[in-house]
Design a protein around this motif. Sequence first.
Motif, PDB file in Angstrom:
ATOM      1  N   GLY A  77       0.841  -1.190   0.000  1.00  0.00           N
ATOM      2  CA  GLY A  77       0.000   0.000   0.000  1.00  0.00           C
ATOM      3  C   GLY A  77       0.876   1.239   0.000  1.00  0.00           C
ATOM      4  O   GLY A  77       2.058   1.172   0.348  1.00  0.00           O
ATOM      5  N   PRO A  78       0.331   2.390  -0.361  1.00  0.00           N
ATOM      6  CA  PRO A  78       1.128   3.614  -0.423  1.00  0.00           C
ATOM      7  C   PRO A  78       1.858   3.926   0.881  1.00  0.00           C
ATOM      8  O   PRO A  78       2.990   4.400   0.859  1.00  0.00           O
ATOM      9  CB  PRO A  78       0.100   4.700  -0.749  1.00  0.00           C
ATOM     10  CG  PRO A  78      -1.036   3.986  -1.382  1.00  0.00           C
ATOM     11  CD  PRO A  78      -1.055   2.611  -0.780  1.00  0.00           C
ATOM     12  N   GLU A  79       1.233   3.624   2.028  1.00  0.00           N
ATOM     13  CA  GLU A  79       1.860   3.924   3.319  1.00  0.00           C
ATOM     14  C   GLU A  79       3.102   3.075   3.580  1.00  0.00           C
ATOM     15  O   GLU A  79       3.988   3.476   4.326  1.00  0.00           O
ATOM     16  CB  GLU A  79       0.856   3.779   4.474  1.00  0.00           C
ATOM     17  CG  GLU A  79       0.194   2.423   4.585  1.00  0.00           C
ATOM     18  CD  GLU A  79      -0.890   2.141   3.544  1.00  0.00           C
ATOM     19  OE1 GLU A  79      -1.127   0.946   3.283  1.00  0.00           O
ATOM     20  OE2 GLU A  79      -1.478   3.070   2.979  1.00  0.00           O
ATOM     21  N   GLU A  80       3.205   1.899   2.964  1.00  0.00           N
ATOM     22  CA  GLU A  80       4.395   1.057   3.087  1.00  0.00           C
ATOM     23  C   GLU A  80       5.330   1.236   1.884  1.00  0.00           C
ATOM     24  O   GLU A  80       6.553   1.161   2.010  1.00  0.00           O
ATOM     25  CB  GLU A  80       3.979  -0.413   3.204  1.00  0.00           C
ATOM     26  CG  GLU A  80       5.131  -1.346   3.483  1.00  0.00           C
ATOM     27  CD  GLU A  80       4.694  -2.805   3.609  1.00  0.00           C
ATOM     28  OE1 GLU A  80       5.583  -3.625   3.889  1.00  0.00           O
ATOM     29  OE2 GLU A  80       3.507  -3.125   3.423  1.00  0.00           O
ATOM     30  N   HIS A  82       6.094   3.952  -0.033  1.00  0.00           N
ATOM     31  CA  HIS A  82       6.962   5.132  -0.082  1.00  0.00           C
ATOM     32  C   HIS A  82       8.173   5.045   0.853  1.00  0.00           C
ATOM     33  O   HIS A  82       9.296   5.323   0.419  1.00  0.00           O
ATOM     34  CB  HIS A  82       6.147   6.407   0.121  1.00  0.00           C
ATOM     35  CG  HIS A  82       5.161   6.634  -0.984  1.00  0.00           C
ATOM     36  ND1 HIS A  82       5.540   6.852  -2.297  1.00  0.00           N
ATOM     37  CD2 HIS A  82       3.800   6.614  -0.997  1.00  0.00           C
ATOM     38  CE1 HIS A  82       4.474   6.986  -3.055  1.00  0.00           C
ATOM     39  NE2 HIS A  82       3.400   6.842  -2.295  1.00  0.00           N
ATOM     40  N   PRO A  83       8.014   4.617   2.115  1.00  0.00           N
ATOM     41  CA  PRO A  83       9.213   4.467   2.949  1.00  0.00           C
ATOM     42  C   PRO A  83      10.146   3.362   2.439  1.00  0.00           C
ATOM     43  O   PRO A  83      11.370   3.490   2.527  1.00  0.00           O
ATOM     44  CB  PRO A  83       8.667   4.121   4.337  1.00  0.00           C
ATOM     45  CG  PRO A  83       7.217   4.357   4.301  1.00  0.00           C
ATOM     46  CD  PRO A  83       6.791   4.443   2.886  1.00  0.00           C
ATOM     47  N   THR A  84       9.568   2.298   1.882  1.00  0.00           N
ATOM     48  CA  THR A  84      10.387   1.209   1.336  1.00  0.00           C
ATOM     49  C   THR A  84      11.185   1.701   0.139  1.00  0.00           C
ATOM     50  O   THR A  84      12.389   1.452   0.029  1.00  0.00           O
ATOM     51  CB  THR A  84       9.492   0.013   0.945  1.00  0.00           C
ATOM     52  OG1 THR A  84       8.790  -0.444   2.110  1.00  0.00           O
ATOM     53  CG2 THR A  84      10.307  -1.125   0.365  1.00  0.00           C
ATOM     54  N   ASN A 107      -6.927   5.531  -7.414  1.00  0.00           N
ATOM     55  CA  ASN A 107      -5.948   5.745  -6.346  1.00  0.00           C
ATOM     56  C   ASN A 107      -4.518   5.935  -6.865  1.00  0.00           C
ATOM     57  O   ASN A 107      -3.573   5.950  -6.093  1.00  0.00           O
ATOM     58  CB  ASN A 107      -5.994   4.596  -5.330  1.00  0.00           C
ATOM     59  CG  ASN A 107      -5.515   3.278  -5.903  1.00  0.00           C
ATOM     60  OD1 ASN A 107      -4.984   3.194  -6.998  1.00  0.00           O
ATOM     61  ND2 ASN A 107      -5.713   2.212  -5.143  1.00  0.00           N
ATOM     62  N   ARG A 110      -1.954   8.318  -5.189  1.00  0.00           N
ATOM     63  CA  ARG A 110      -1.378   7.926  -3.895  1.00  0.00           C
ATOM     64  C   ARG A 110      -0.105   7.106  -4.060  1.00  0.00           C
ATOM     65  O   ARG A 110       0.692   7.000  -3.136  1.00  0.00           O
ATOM     66  CB  ARG A 110      -2.413   7.148  -3.085  1.00  0.00           C
ATOM     67  CG  ARG A 110      -3.620   8.013  -2.715  1.00  0.00           C
ATOM     68  CD  ARG A 110      -4.645   7.288  -1.877  1.00  0.00           C
ATOM     69  NE  ARG A 110      -4.042   6.759  -0.657  1.00  0.00           N
ATOM     70  CZ  ARG A 110      -4.357   5.573  -0.142  1.00  0.00           C
ATOM     71  NH1 ARG A 110      -5.237   4.802  -0.717  1.00  0.00           N
ATOM     72  NH2 ARG A 110      -3.770   5.160   0.971  1.00  0.00           N
ATOM     73  N   GLY A 113       5.321   9.190  -6.261  1.00  0.00           N
ATOM     74  CA  GLY A 113       6.212   9.754  -5.257  1.00  0.00           C
ATOM     75  C   GLY A 113       7.602   9.931  -5.828  1.00  0.00           C
ATOM     76  O   GLY A 113       7.923   9.400  -6.892  1.00  0.00           O
TER      77      GLY A 113
END
Length: 151
Positions: A77-80, A82-84, A107, A110, A113
């Motif tokens: 998912g986007p929340e995981e 981008h940091p990865t 979506n 989202r 990045g």
Amino acid sequence: MDPEGLALLLSPATLDALADSWLHEDCPGLDLAAAAVRRARQAASFTLKVEVECSSLQEALQAAEAGADLVLLDNLGPEELHPTAQALKARFPRVGVEASGGVTLDNLARFCGPHVDVISLGMLTQAAPALDFSLKLFAEGAAPEPRARPS
């Protein structure tokens, strides 16, 4: 035999089938990404890029360390994602990062990045709306009459 030697003896199909079952647990020293990248480099032309599908930062780092040109981060998912992607690019700035899995036109924004280079949308081919068209031929001089079809 060392785990790397074992990986080189197995066919790519066998290696792939085993990877998801017992190899990760029973052979912790086996670097599947490195073995797969080496096999791809041996079989393919130097002009082809090697991409490894990964589902975690650890797998992505292994693939990049093994020499993959692209790392496909699948089903994050986007929340995981981008940091990865950011952590991967921090260590391997030249490795391309592709996001895939769960991306739709709704979506898509989202998943965009600064550390994501490519975004794949499987729904473009797996869930594309059908197009109704006709290839009717008409005799010379006969003009078809346009008519609207209800949708």
